[in-house]
Design an enzyme around this catalytic site. Structure first.
Site, short mmCIF file in Angstrom:
data_model
loop_
_atom_site.label_atom_id
_atom_site.label_comp_id
_atom_site.label_asym_id
_atom_site.label_seq_id
_atom_site.Cartn_x
_atom_site.Cartn_y
_atom_site.Cartn_z
N ARG A 88 -11.81 1.78 10.42
CA ARG A 88 -12.87 0.91 9.93
C ARG A 88 -12.35 -0.52 9.81
O ARG A 88 -11.16 -0.76 9.71
CB ARG A 88 -13.37 1.40 8.56
N LYS A 144 -4.69 8.36 1.10
CA LYS A 144 -5.68 8.67 2.13
C LYS A 144 -5.18 9.79 3.05
O LYS A 144 -4.10 9.73 3.61
CB LYS A 144 -5.95 7.41 2.95
N ARG A 194 -10.42 -1.48 -3.67
CA ARG A 194 -8.98 -1.53 -3.89
C ARG A 194 -8.71 -1.24 -5.35
O ARG A 194 -9.07 -2.03 -6.20
CB ARG A 194 -8.41 -2.91 -3.57
#
Ligand code: BTN
Length: 322
Positions: A115, A180, A316
């Site tokens: 992305r 992630k 974030r």
């Protein structure tokens, strides 16, 4: 290259001589091909006197196995599997005769896309790189929240392999212990007001070496550590195809509201203070209040409640950027 991979896929040791004989090439040529695969990220064991094998836990894609373990599907599944390609999303975007139910998998991507223009690191054989194509007739507006629903499909597919606690970070990152483990990239072509095609790209980390992790620009995890054992890439691919088809059919019928409650249950940032980066590269600070029925992020800020749509924003966490 494909013939060499077919020899190695059994996970047994094969000597350079035997591989060379089977491929009709010299030992030096075999070594060159193996070295190239290693440079592309394939983990190989080499033992003097025994030869070469795939590192334990490395399973190569097998389209026959993936297709044969699919339960009966509501539409025909067309699956392309590549040893190496630029990007599985690009492969599907370049096809003209696509309909729904076209899937593409690769062992390695030379130009894997993430992305916001990021690179998706795609070492050979280590992870799952899958894309799916789906046509929608009612334009891009009907796609609101689709990427969040796809995130849930990925959670379900992984959950069918092993139990592990995953969370979703808006709009569609999968996190394990705050790091992630998988990402989703939707690319849309066609008429934004009418018939359009969505390419859904999914990358799931199965096994990353320390070196591979070091080049990823955010904290990452892989399924092997999350689950504590090797996960079969082919079984995961079948589960993902099933879950995606089921999700896309349901999404077309009911839209994001049908997924909103379940998404909230996996929301990693609900109630947390975050910084939000807008498409215009500005930073806002606020508290996450989940998503609305369009899949838009609700952020409570000093100026009041702000709603973000469309995946143009990244979150974030203050201490741990993900
Ligand atoms: C993200 O940045 O989180 C999205 C990552 C999406 C990566 C996948 S891998 C398969 C497909 N092909 C690509 O080039 N990208 C997606």
């Amino acid at each position: 290259m494909d013939a060499l991979l077919d020899i190695l896929r059994d996970g047994e040791f094969h000597s350079g001589d035997v591989i060379g004989e089977r491929l009709g090439v010299t030992r030096a040529a075999v070594w060159k091909q193996l070295k190239r695969l290693q440079e592309q990220g394939l983990e190989l064991d080499s033992v003097k006197g025994r030869g070469y094998r795939l590192a334990p836990g490395t399973e190569l894609l097998d389209s026959a196995q993936i297709l044969s373990s699919l339960k009966p599907m509501p539409l025909p599944i067309d699956l392309d599997v590549y040893a190496s390609t630029d990007s599985t999303n690009q492969r599907l975007l370049s096809r003209t005769e696509l309909g729904r139910g076209n899937f593409c998998l690769a062992e390695h991507q030379t130009a894997g896309r993430g992305r916001r223009g990021r690179v998706w690191q795609s070492p050979f054989g280590a992870n799952l790189y899958l894309s799916a194509a789906w046509d929608f007739r009612e334009g891009a507006a009907a796609l609101e929240g689709l990427s969040l629903a796809v995130g849930l499909a990925v959670v379900h597919a992984i959950g069918r392999q092993a139990s592990t606690r995953l969370q979703l970070k808006w709009p569609n990152d999968l996190l394990w212990e705050g790091r992630k483990i998988a990402g989703v990239l939707l690319e849309i072509s066609g008429d934004p007001a009418g018939e359009c095609r969505v390419i859904i790209g999914i990358g799931i980390n199965l096994r990353l070496t320390a070196r591979q992790r070091s080049v990823v620009d955010q904290p990452c995890a892989d399924l092997t550590e999350a689950v504590g054992t090797f996960v079969s890439k082919n079984r995961l691919a079948s589960a993902l195809i099933e879950e995606l088809v089921q999700t896309l059919v349901r999404f077309e019928r009911d839209g994001f509201p049908a997924f909103a409650d379940e998404w909230a249950a996996y929301d990693a940032f609900r109630g947390k203070e975050v910084r939000v980066q807008t498409a215009a590269n500005q930073w806002l600070v606020g508290t996450c209040r989940g998503v609305d029925h369009h899949g838009a992020l609700q952020l409570s800020t000093a100026e009041g409640m702000i709603s973000y749509r469309g995946g143009e924003v990244s979150l974030r966490g203050a201490e741990n950027d993900t």
